[in-house]
Structures are given as C-alpha cells and as structure tokens.
Design an enzyme around this catalytic site. Structure first.
Site, PDB file in Angstrom:
ATOM      1  N   LEU A 244       3.738   4.067   1.450  1.00  0.00           N
ATOM      2  CA  LEU A 244       3.946   4.733   2.744  1.00  0.00           C
ATOM      3  C   LEU A 244       2.693   5.522   3.124  1.00  0.00           C
ATOM      4  O   LEU A 244       2.663   6.744   3.070  1.00  0.00           O
ATOM      5  CB  LEU A 244       5.159   5.657   2.684  1.00  0.00           C
ATOM      6  CG  LEU A 244       6.498   4.984   2.879  1.00  0.00           C
ATOM      7  CD1 LEU A 244       7.648   5.957   2.646  1.00  0.00           C
ATOM      8  CD2 LEU A 244       6.616   4.379   4.267  1.00  0.00           C
ATOM      9  N   HIS A 245       1.642   4.791   3.480  1.00  0.00           N
ATOM     10  CA  HIS A 245       0.384   5.401   3.875  1.00  0.00           C
ATOM     11  C   HIS A 245      -0.037   4.845   5.225  1.00  0.00           C
ATOM     12  O   HIS A 245       0.244   3.692   5.541  1.00  0.00           O
ATOM     13  CB  HIS A 245      -0.705   5.111   2.830  1.00  0.00           C
ATOM     14  CG  HIS A 245      -0.356   5.654   1.482  1.00  0.00           C
ATOM     15  ND1 HIS A 245      -0.415   6.990   1.185  1.00  0.00           N
ATOM     16  CD2 HIS A 245       0.110   5.046   0.365  1.00  0.00           C
ATOM     17  CE1 HIS A 245      -0.023   7.175  -0.051  1.00  0.00           C
ATOM     18  NE2 HIS A 245       0.301   6.015  -0.578  1.00  0.00           N
ATOM     19  N   ALA A 246      -0.691   5.665   6.011  1.00  0.00           N
ATOM     20  CA  ALA A 246      -1.263   5.294   7.305  1.00  0.00           C
ATOM     21  C   ALA A 246      -0.317   4.467   8.179  1.00  0.00           C
ATOM     22  O   ALA A 246       0.656   4.978   8.695  1.00  0.00           O
ATOM     23  CB  ALA A 246      -2.605   4.623   7.115  1.00  0.00           C
TER      24      ALA A 246
ATOM     25  N   PRO B  60       1.964   1.933   7.641  1.00  0.00           N
ATOM     26  CA  PRO B  60       3.382   1.866   7.280  1.00  0.00           C
ATOM     27  C   PRO B  60       4.113   3.194   7.516  1.00  0.00           C
ATOM     28  O   PRO B  60       5.255   3.205   7.967  1.00  0.00           O
ATOM     29  CB  PRO B  60       3.370   1.499   5.798  1.00  0.00           C
ATOM     30  CG  PRO B  60       2.074   0.805   5.594  1.00  0.00           C
ATOM     31  CD  PRO B  60       1.114   1.490   6.526  1.00  0.00           C
TER      32      PRO B  60
ATOM     33  N   GLU C 180       0.813  -1.221   0.000  1.00  0.00           N
ATOM     34  CA  GLU C 180       0.000   0.000   0.000  1.00  0.00           C
ATOM     35  C   GLU C 180       0.844   1.268   0.000  1.00  0.00           C
ATOM     36  O   GLU C 180       0.315   2.376   0.009  1.00  0.00           O
ATOM     37  CB  GLU C 180      -0.975   0.005   1.187  1.00  0.00           C
ATOM     38  CG  GLU C 180      -0.317   0.107   2.540  1.00  0.00           C
ATOM     39  CD  GLU C 180       0.092  -1.232   3.160  1.00  0.00           C
ATOM     40  OE1 GLU C 180       0.200  -1.286   4.382  1.00  0.00           O
ATOM     41  OE2 GLU C 180       0.317  -2.214   2.430  1.00  0.00           O
TER      42      GLU C 180
END
Length: 93
Positions: free
Chosen positions: A14-16, A18, A12
């Site tokens: 580098l979102h939320a 991670p 996914e």
C-alpha cells in the site's frame, strides 16, 4: 464491529498509487473505516498519510473494520480491492 482480514494484493504494498486508489475507495464507501496491520493499531482508511504510514507490504495481512450501519457491504468491496490489487476503482465502489 464488522471486520475483514485480507492480504495485500499489490506487489509493492500500500504505497503511492495503490494507497491512493484504496483511500479514494475508502472515502467513497460512505462509512468510516479503519485499516491496520494484523498486529497494529487501526488508522483512518480515508487518510492518505495514515495509510502510507502503515507501511503495508505486498502479501501482508491487513484488517479493515467499521461499526457503522452498512459496513459489511463497504468492507466487502474494500477487501476485494485490496486482495486483488486492482489498478483502478471498480464501478461498484
């Protein structure tokens, strides 16, 4: 300046979650580190908003950099975290 180029291992990007894991590791590194997309401007790796603002996707190359003393060790650890897409902070960070 020391730098590491690495592909984002989280599917996914580098979102939320991670990004949160990465920012905690960057903060714990003890040296100032910047992160950027391969063709972008560097931002503070310890800033959640800055890291989210990159919009780095899974498989995309990012650049980690620092000119501080001890940067090589910190960058190696952060590069491993990003490349492997680890779901928790390793004890070595």
């Amino acid at each position: 300046m020391a730098e590491r180029r690495v592909n984002v291992g989280w599917a996914e990007g580098l979102h939320a979650r991670p990004a949160s894991i990465f920012v905690r590791a960057a903060t714990a590194a003890g040296v100032p580190v910047t992160i950027s997309k391969a063709d972008g401007n560097p931002v503070n790796a310890a800033s959640m908003l800055a890291v989210l603002g990159l919009g780095a996707k899974g498989g995309e190359e990012i650049v980690l950099a620092s000119d501080a003393e001890g940067a090589d060790v910190a960058l190696d650890r952060l590069a491993k975290l990003v490349a492997e897409g680890l779901e928790e902070l390793p004890e070595t960070v």
